[in-house]
Design a protein around this motif. Structure first.
Motif, PDB file in Angstrom:
ATOM      1  N   LEU A   3       0.846  -1.185   0.000  1.00 42.93           N
ATOM      2  CA  LEU A   3       0.000   0.000   0.000  1.00 42.93           C
ATOM      3  C   LEU A   3       0.882   1.236   0.000  1.00 42.93           C
ATOM      4  O   LEU A   3       1.697   1.434   0.910  1.00 42.93           O
ATOM      5  CB  LEU A   3      -0.918   0.015   1.225  1.00 42.93           C
ATOM      6  CG  LEU A   3      -1.839   1.226   1.383  1.00 42.93           C
ATOM      7  CD1 LEU A   3      -2.838   1.302   0.232  1.00 42.93           C
ATOM      8  CD2 LEU A   3      -2.572   1.181   2.712  1.00 42.93           C
ATOM      9  N   VAL A   5       1.228   4.897   0.778  1.00 38.07           N
ATOM     10  CA  VAL A   5       0.537   5.799   1.699  1.00 38.07           C
ATOM     11  C   VAL A   5       1.071   7.217   1.524  1.00 38.07           C
ATOM     12  O   VAL A   5       2.267   7.465   1.707  1.00 38.07           O
ATOM     13  CB  VAL A   5       0.713   5.332   3.159  1.00 38.07           C
ATOM     14  CG1 VAL A   5       0.110   6.350   4.124  1.00 38.07           C
ATOM     15  CG2 VAL A   5       0.070   3.969   3.356  1.00 38.07           C
ATOM     16  N   ALA A  19      -5.694   5.633  10.190  1.00 38.73           N
ATOM     17  CA  ALA A  19      -6.265   4.596   9.336  1.00 38.73           C
ATOM     18  C   ALA A  19      -5.288   3.448   9.122  1.00 38.73           C
ATOM     19  O   ALA A  19      -5.678   2.272   9.095  1.00 38.73           O
ATOM     20  CB  ALA A  19      -6.680   5.199   7.998  1.00 38.73           C
ATOM     21  N   VAL A  20      -4.008   3.773   8.991  1.00 36.92           N
ATOM     22  CA  VAL A  20      -2.995   2.737   8.823  1.00 36.92           C
ATOM     23  C   VAL A  20      -2.906   1.866  10.078  1.00 36.92           C
ATOM     24  O   VAL A  20      -2.759   0.638   9.997  1.00 36.92           O
ATOM     25  CB  VAL A  20      -1.623   3.366   8.495  1.00 36.92           C
ATOM     26  CG1 VAL A  20      -0.510   2.329   8.572  1.00 36.92           C
ATOM     27  CG2 VAL A  20      -1.659   4.010   7.101  1.00 36.92           C
ATOM     28  N   LEU A  23      -5.745  -0.494   9.912  1.00 38.60           N
ATOM     29  CA  LEU A  23      -5.472  -1.504   8.877  1.00 38.60           C
ATOM     30  C   LEU A  23      -4.546  -2.594   9.398  1.00 38.60           C
ATOM     31  O   LEU A  23      -4.754  -3.788   9.128  1.00 38.60           O
ATOM     32  CB  LEU A  23      -4.872  -0.830   7.648  1.00 38.60           C
ATOM     33  CG  LEU A  23      -4.393  -1.757   6.521  1.00 38.60           C
ATOM     34  CD1 LEU A  23      -5.561  -2.535   5.923  1.00 38.60           C
ATOM     35  CD2 LEU A  23      -3.663  -0.963   5.441  1.00 38.60           C
ATOM     36  N   LEU A  64      -3.365   4.888  -0.492  1.00 43.01           N
ATOM     37  CA  LEU A  64      -4.168   5.599   0.502  1.00 43.01           C
ATOM     38  C   LEU A  64      -3.674   7.038   0.535  1.00 43.01           C
ATOM     39  O   LEU A  64      -2.513   7.286   0.869  1.00 43.01           O
ATOM     40  CB  LEU A  64      -4.034   4.948   1.881  1.00 43.01           C
ATOM     41  CG  LEU A  64      -4.759   5.649   3.042  1.00 43.01           C
ATOM     42  CD1 LEU A  64      -6.261   5.706   2.789  1.00 43.01           C
ATOM     43  CD2 LEU A  64      -4.465   4.940   4.366  1.00 43.01           C
ATOM     44  N   SER A 277     -11.151   8.255   6.794  1.00 39.98           N
ATOM     45  CA  SER A 277      -9.949   7.531   6.370  1.00 39.98           C
ATOM     46  C   SER A 277     -10.070   6.043   6.693  1.00 39.98           C
ATOM     47  O   SER A 277      -9.697   5.183   5.886  1.00 39.98           O
ATOM     48  CB  SER A 277      -8.716   8.114   7.053  1.00 39.98           C
ATOM     49  OG  SER A 277      -8.498   9.444   6.647  1.00 39.98           O
ATOM     50  N   SER A 280     -12.490   4.486   4.319  1.00 36.40           N
ATOM     51  CA  SER A 280     -11.881   4.382   2.984  1.00 36.40           C
ATOM     52  C   SER A 280     -11.009   3.132   2.901  1.00 36.40           C
ATOM     53  O   SER A 280     -10.992   2.434   1.876  1.00 36.40           O
ATOM     54  CB  SER A 280     -11.058   5.632   2.672  1.00 36.40           C
ATOM     55  OG  SER A 280     -11.874   6.786   2.601  1.00 36.40           O
ATOM     56  N   VAL A 281     -10.274   2.852   3.968  1.00 36.70           N
ATOM     57  CA  VAL A 281      -9.471   1.629   4.028  1.00 36.70           C
ATOM     58  C   VAL A 281     -10.382   0.404   3.956  1.00 36.70           C
ATOM     59  O   VAL A 281     -10.065  -0.584   3.284  1.00 36.70           O
ATOM     60  CB  VAL A 281      -8.612   1.608   5.304  1.00 36.70           C
ATOM     61  CG1 VAL A 281      -8.045   0.216   5.563  1.00 36.70           C
ATOM     62  CG2 VAL A 281      -7.477   2.618   5.187  1.00 36.70           C
ATOM     63  N   LEU A 284     -11.312  -0.155   0.425  1.00 35.98           N
ATOM     64  CA  LEU A 284     -10.187  -0.752  -0.285  1.00 35.98           C
ATOM     65  C   LEU A 284     -10.139  -2.262  -0.037  1.00 35.98           C
ATOM     66  O   LEU A 284      -9.972  -3.064  -0.972  1.00 35.98           O
ATOM     67  CB  LEU A 284      -8.892  -0.086   0.176  1.00 35.98           C
ATOM     68  CG  LEU A 284      -7.582  -0.591  -0.427  1.00 35.98           C
ATOM     69  CD1 LEU A 284      -7.497  -0.240  -1.905  1.00 35.98           C
ATOM     70  CD2 LEU A 284      -6.387   0.010   0.327  1.00 35.98           C
TER      71      LEU A 284
END
Length: 335
Positions: A3, A5, A19-20, A23, A64, A277, A280-281, A284
């Motif tokens: 990913l 970023v 968000a990371v 994830l 992202l 965010s 959004s992840v 994905l």
């Protein structure tokens, strides 16, 4: 899986790390490759989108992106890095869901998806002035190829995720050559999906119904400019811009990004809402990587956090929590 970023500017540097972190709880095998873009990068390096970032984005095939602070006046050498990145990667379909969330600002029953063609229309940036700066002219470009591919993607997605109706939004009664082409091609493709209900609205009528009765919409398909405007309107029914996710899809490429701006007025204060965010992840994971269980976990954890009244200041000022605390509470529901 990798990913790329890109935090960008302003609150992008706060909500994207959040968000990371989320994830990593559900997909720890994803390799994170941080890159740079934005106004701040431009001020130091005279380009808002370095070639290295584009190359890594192409290699990862999943991006992202946070937010950028673009000036509202011409700056030599500057361009919108997110618009350029979408076009360069041919991430041609922008998906913007608006769904009811357990917050005071959301409307019960709203559950729509807006798909906008993402590479042309007025956003191609072909502008110039005449009459010594007294007349501004912009080109609107609609092509059969771009309309065909975004329409096919929309109907295939509707079939895949089990939605039932697509509303084609345009202004063909006035713009017969450009919007007229979009309408004709979209209806041609729609005829191949008889099990899906198709109707159409002029964009001004669609805006009226978006305000009066948003629950009438299931999926909207529209050119770039109208989709940009209508999806921001729809975000109000989903609870606000801080809660609105998006995913842009192309051929073997996906670009996830919260739809809010860089919010320089609150940047660095630790109060930005990372919900968009995080969701959004989840998009994905669900729609590109096909990791449904991981996407479900994130969405459920965000909903549970919000349902417990854990809000950032954009939702409710009294008792508002920080970006960091909100992220910790979401992660606690993932453990």
């Amino acid at each position: 899986m990798e990913l790329c970023v890109i935090e960008g500017d302003g609150i992008g540097r706060e909500v994207i790390p959040a968000a990371v972190e989320v994830l990593k709880h559900v997909a720890p095998d994803v390799i994170i490759r941080p890159m740079e873009a934005g106004w701040g990068y431009f001020q130091k390096h005279k380009t808002p989108l370095p070639d290295e970032t584009i190359q890594v984005a192409r290699e990862c095939k999943a991006i992202l992106f946070g937010a950028v602070s673009s000036p509202a006046y011409p700056v030599e050498g500057y361009f919108s890095p997110i618009v350029r990145l979408r076009r360069t990667l041919q991430a041609f379909a922008n998906l913007r869901p608006a769904q009811h969330l357990p917050v005071p600002t959301s409307r019960e029953g709203v559950d729509m998806l807006i798909v906008r063609e993402n590479t042309e229309d007025l956003y191609i940036g072909h502008e110039h002035t005449e009459d010594e700066g007294q007349t501004g002219i912009a080109e609107k470009v609609i092509t059969r190829d771009a309309t065909e591919r975004v329409t096919r993607l929309t109907y295939e997605l509707v079939r895949r995720i089990g939605r039932k109706k697509v509303t084609i939004v345009h202004k063909a009664n006035v713009l017969s050559q450009s919007d007229g082409l979009f309408r004709r091609v979209a209806l041609e493709i729609a005829a191949n999906y008889p099990e899906i209900i198709t109707d159409e609205l002029y964009v001004d009528t669609a805006a009226y119904w978006m305000v009066k009765d948003p629950n009438r919409f299931d999926v909207i398909l529209t050119p770039n400019l109208y989709g940009d405007i209508l999806s921001d309107m729809a975000a109000a029914w989903g609870g606000g811009m801080g809660l609105a996710p998006s995913l842009s899809l192309g051929e073997n490429i996906a670009l996830a990004e919260p739809v809010h701006g860089s919010a320089p007025d609150i940047a660095g204060k630790g109060i930005a809402n990372p919900t968009a965010s995080m969701l959004s992840v989840a998009m994905l994971l669900r729609l590109y990587w096909n990791r449904i269980e991981a996407a479900d976990k994130i969405e459920q954890a965000v909903r549970k956090t919000l349902s417990e009244g854990d809000y950032t200041v954009d939702i409710y000022t009294e008792g508002a929590i920080s970006t960091e605390d909100f992220t910790k509470r979401v992660c606690s529901h993932l453990s």
